[in-house]
Design a protein around this motif. Structure first.
Motif, PDB file in Angstrom:
ATOM      1  N   LEU A 233       0.850  -1.192   0.000  1.00  0.00           N
ATOM      2  CA  LEU A 233       0.000   0.000   0.000  1.00  0.00           C
ATOM      3  C   LEU A 233       0.883   1.239   0.000  1.00  0.00           C
ATOM      4  N   TYR A 234       0.420   2.299  -0.652  1.00  0.00           N
ATOM      5  CA  TYR A 234       1.120   3.581  -0.568  1.00  0.00           C
ATOM      6  C   TYR A 234       0.180   4.691  -1.034  1.00  0.00           C
ATOM      7  N   PRO A 235       0.280   5.866  -0.406  1.00  0.00           N
ATOM      8  CA  PRO A 235      -0.567   6.997  -0.794  1.00  0.00           C
ATOM      9  C   PRO A 235       0.040   7.762  -1.968  1.00  0.00           C
ATOM     10  N   ALA A 236      -0.792   8.525  -2.659  1.00  0.00           N
ATOM     11  CA  ALA A 236      -0.328   9.302  -3.816  1.00  0.00           C
ATOM     12  C   ALA A 236       0.799  10.254  -3.434  1.00  0.00           C
ATOM     13  N   SER A 237       0.737  10.791  -2.215  1.00  0.00           N
ATOM     14  CA  SER A 237       1.734  11.783  -1.779  1.00  0.00           C
ATOM     15  C   SER A 237       3.124  11.191  -1.594  1.00  0.00           C
ATOM     16  N   GLU A 238       3.259   9.853  -1.597  1.00  0.00           N
ATOM     17  CA  GLU A 238       4.549   9.220  -1.344  1.00  0.00           C
ATOM     18  C   GLU A 238       5.024   8.321  -2.487  1.00  0.00           C
ATOM     19  N   VAL A 239       4.342   8.371  -3.620  1.00  0.00           N
ATOM     20  CA  VAL A 239       4.735   7.524  -4.753  1.00  0.00           C
ATOM     21  C   VAL A 239       6.174   7.805  -5.181  1.00  0.00           C
ATOM     22  N   GLU A 240       6.588   9.063  -5.098  1.00  0.00           N
ATOM     23  CA  GLU A 240       7.937   9.419  -5.558  1.00  0.00           C
ATOM     24  C   GLU A 240       9.036   8.866  -4.653  1.00  0.00           C
ATOM     25  N   THR A 241       8.686   8.344  -3.490  1.00  0.00           N
ATOM     26  CA  THR A 241       9.694   7.765  -2.599  1.00  0.00           C
ATOM     27  C   THR A 241       9.968   6.290  -2.912  1.00  0.00           C
ATOM     28  N   LEU A 242       9.203   5.707  -3.848  1.00  0.00           N
ATOM     29  CA  LEU A 242       9.392   4.309  -4.214  1.00  0.00           C
ATOM     30  C   LEU A 242      10.574   4.182  -5.171  1.00  0.00           C
ATOM     31  N   ALA A 243      11.502   3.297  -4.861  1.00  0.00           N
ATOM     32  CA  ALA A 243      12.734   3.183  -5.642  1.00  0.00           C
ATOM     33  C   ALA A 243      12.489   2.688  -7.066  1.00  0.00           C
ATOM     34  N   TRP A 244      11.418   1.952  -7.291  1.00  0.00           N
ATOM     35  CA  TRP A 244      11.189   1.251  -8.552  1.00  0.00           C
ATOM     36  C   TRP A 244      10.089   1.875  -9.414  1.00  0.00           C
ATOM     37  N   CYS A 245       9.343   2.810  -8.853  1.00  0.00           N
ATOM     38  CA  CYS A 245       8.108   3.258  -9.502  1.00  0.00           C
ATOM     39  C   CYS A 245       8.308   4.544 -10.303  1.00  0.00           C
ATOM     40  N   LYS A 246       8.700   4.390 -11.564  1.00  0.00           N
ATOM     41  CA  LYS A 246       8.865   5.526 -12.464  1.00  0.00           C
ATOM     42  C   LYS A 246       7.486   5.977 -12.962  1.00  0.00           C
ATOM     43  N   PRO A 247       7.379   7.211 -13.467  1.00  0.00           N
ATOM     44  CA  PRO A 247       6.087   7.704 -13.957  1.00  0.00           C
ATOM     45  C   PRO A 247       5.439   6.811 -15.019  1.00  0.00           C
ATOM     46  N   SER A 248       6.247   6.069 -15.767  1.00  0.00           N
ATOM     47  CA  SER A 248       5.716   5.183 -16.809  1.00  0.00           C
ATOM     48  C   SER A 248       5.173   3.865 -16.250  1.00  0.00           C
ATOM     49  N   ASN A 249       5.445   3.582 -14.980  1.00  0.00           N
ATOM     50  CA  ASN A 249       5.016   2.326 -14.377  1.00  0.00           C
ATOM     51  C   ASN A 249       3.494   2.328 -14.205  1.00  0.00           C
ATOM     52  N   PRO A 250       2.811   1.230 -14.553  1.00  0.00           N
ATOM     53  CA  PRO A 250       1.349   1.185 -14.397  1.00  0.00           C
ATOM     54  C   PRO A 250       0.882   1.308 -12.951  1.00  0.00           C
ATOM     55  N   LEU A 251       1.788   1.151 -12.001  1.00  0.00           N
ATOM     56  CA  LEU A 251       1.429   1.273 -10.577  1.00  0.00           C
ATOM     57  C   LEU A 251       1.776   2.649 -10.014  1.00  0.00           C
ATOM     58  N   HIS A 252       2.120   3.594 -10.896  1.00  0.00           N
ATOM     59  CA  HIS A 252       2.512   4.935 -10.460  1.00  0.00           C
ATOM     60  C   HIS A 252       1.269   5.771 -10.144  1.00  0.00           C
ATOM     61  N   SER A 253       0.592   5.383  -9.064  1.00  0.00           N
ATOM     62  CA  SER A 253      -0.590   6.098  -8.577  1.00  0.00           C
ATOM     63  C   SER A 253      -0.903   5.544  -7.187  1.00  0.00           C
ATOM     64  N   GLN A 254      -1.818   6.180  -6.515  1.00  0.00           N
ATOM     65  CA  GLN A 254      -2.148   5.730  -5.159  1.00  0.00           C
ATOM     66  C   GLN A 254      -2.714   4.318  -5.164  1.00  0.00           C
ATOM     67  N   HIS A 255      -2.240   3.492  -4.256  1.00  0.00           N
ATOM     68  CA  HIS A 255      -2.793   2.153  -4.030  1.00  0.00           C
ATOM     69  C   HIS A 255      -3.037   2.023  -2.528  1.00  0.00           C
ATOM     70  N   SER A 256      -4.236   2.359  -2.153  1.00  0.00           N
ATOM     71  CA  SER A 256      -4.586   2.489  -0.739  1.00  0.00           C
ATOM     72  C   SER A 256      -5.496   1.351  -0.291  1.00  0.00           C
ATOM     73  N   LEU A 257      -5.878   1.416   0.953  1.00  0.00           N
ATOM     74  CA  LEU A 257      -6.752   0.390   1.519  1.00  0.00           C
ATOM     75  C   LEU A 257      -8.129   0.417   0.872  1.00  0.00           C
ATOM     76  N   ASP A 258      -8.613   1.593   0.502  1.00  0.00           N
ATOM     77  CA  ASP A 258      -9.893   1.676  -0.206  1.00  0.00           C
ATOM     78  C   ASP A 258      -9.821   0.932  -1.530  1.00  0.00           C
ATOM     79  N   GLU A 259      -8.729   1.148  -2.279  1.00  0.00           N
ATOM     80  CA  GLU A 259      -8.567   0.449  -3.559  1.00  0.00           C
ATOM     81  C   GLU A 259      -8.433  -1.061  -3.348  1.00  0.00           C
ATOM     82  N   TYR A 260      -7.706  -1.437  -2.303  1.00  0.00           N
ATOM     83  CA  TYR A 260      -7.519  -2.870  -2.029  1.00  0.00           C
ATOM     84  C   TYR A 260      -8.839  -3.553  -1.708  1.00  0.00           C
ATOM     85  N   THR A 261      -9.608  -2.988  -0.802  1.00  0.00           N
ATOM     86  CA  THR A 261     -10.874  -3.623  -0.426  1.00  0.00           C
ATOM     87  C   THR A 261     -11.839  -3.665  -1.607  1.00  0.00           C
TER      88      THR A 261
END
Length: 349
Positions: A17-45
């Protein structure tokens, strides 16, 4: 039958899980990555459909940017992993910030947290780091059941360094587990061979009660485009799984498989996926047995190029349980019991 099997209480042993405000802190998640957006508990459930059988999840660190060297020296390289601890604290305690995608009543779903840790830096540095984790986690520290340091993209010998082995022994003595992420598909069979030696060294000369518990992620990521059981890749994976299963206090997650499938297979119906995976599932069951296997989704990584991935993987595992003629007790272990035991989730025992 498969649907009945899946109605057992479920603990998803591997999500991120990670919020939109912290996506840039992910070592692997470049803007072109399909996961480059918020993935929160709401999305998971929403992705799971929130079935009544879903008891909760175990969070795994998301490989935040860090500097191992400066962190060991002055702690400055730990900023983003500790930011992740702060984020998980808000989920675990039910104190969300505006826009982070979770609510206070969802805190009960967070059963355990596995943050990043500088394991290669050795026991002394690890002890300082965990003290920082405790300070940041505050009232949620009891949810932190272990740590992970991804080795799947590290050079040969990393797992066998003196500091790494020292760090694993420290975790075991403090009652923390270690989540092991290796990758045969992209990294090669040496990673699995090195993992066996790593566990042996970490357990050498240690009493059973203080041996570190090892939880293997994603069945070691074999290349699931290989269907021929005589193929050297399959043989090497099978051999390694047999060796790993002989190690005490070692478990395996039935997870992460969509990432290792060719596109044609990951988008196929459940029956075709199950049929293709059957040789791998047979090995996992024969080596680790149902009492050391745990269900995990690897959400949201599992969603790349796969529609309804969580539900689809749940059906694959349900079909596995059904066709393997597992008893009620064995199925309960795979869906939740093994995770409770391996991670020491006292609240549900």
């Amino acid at each position: 039958m498969a649907e009945e099997a899946a109605d057992y209480p479920i603990i998803d042993s591997h999500i991120h899980l990670y919020p939109a405000s912290e996506v840039e802190t992910l070592a692997w998640c470049k803007p072109s990555n399909p996961l480059h957006s918020q993935h929160s508990l709401d999305e998971y459930t929403a992705a799971t459909g929130s079935p009544p059988s879903l008891e909760g999840f175990i969070f795994l660190e998301t490989d935040r940017k860090h500097d191992l060297e400066s962190g060991a020296r002055d702690g400055l390289g730990w900023e983003f992993p500790l930011m992740e601890v702060d984020w998980l604290k808000r989920i675990a305690l039910g104190t969300p910030k505006e826009g982070e995608g979770h609510t206070s009543d969802q805190r009960k779903l967070c059963l355990a947290i596995i943050p990043w840790a500088p394991v290669p830096s050795g026991a002394e540095v690890l002890e300082r780091y965990v003290a920082e984790v405790e300070r940041h986690a505050e009232g949620s520290f009891g949810k932190i059941r272990g740590f992970r340091y991804l080795v799947q993209d590290k050079p040969k010998g990393t797992m066998l360094q003196e500091g790494f082995i020292d760090g694993l022994k420290w975790l075991g003595k403090r009652g923390f587990v270690f989540d092991l992420g290796v990758d045969q598909h992209r990294g090669g069979k040496w990673q699995l061979e090195e993992a066996v030696e790593m566990i042996q060294k970490a357990h050498e000369g240690i009493s059973e009660s203080e041996k570190v518990t090892i939880i293997i992620n994603h069945i070691c990521k074999p290349d699931l485009s290989v269907y021929n059981q005589a193929d050297p890749k399959f043989v090497a994976w099978r051999t390694a799984m047999f060796k790993l299963s002989k190690c005490s206090k070692t478990y395996v997650k039935l997870s992460g498989c969509f990432s290792e499938m060719p596109l044609k297979l990951k988008t196929a119906p459940v029956d075709e996926i199950f049929s293709a995976l059957q040789p791998y599932l047979v090995v996992i069951l024969a080596t680790f047995g149902p009492f050391r296997i745990m269900f995990g989704s690897d959400w949201p990584v599992c969603t790349i190029e796969v529609d309804d991935a969580w539900k689809k993987w749940r059906q694959v595992v349900a079909r596995f349980c059904d066709l393997a003629s597992l008893s009620q007790a064995e199925q309960i272990m795979i869906w939740s019991g093994t995770a409770i035991q391996a991670y020491g989730i006292k609240e549900l025992m």
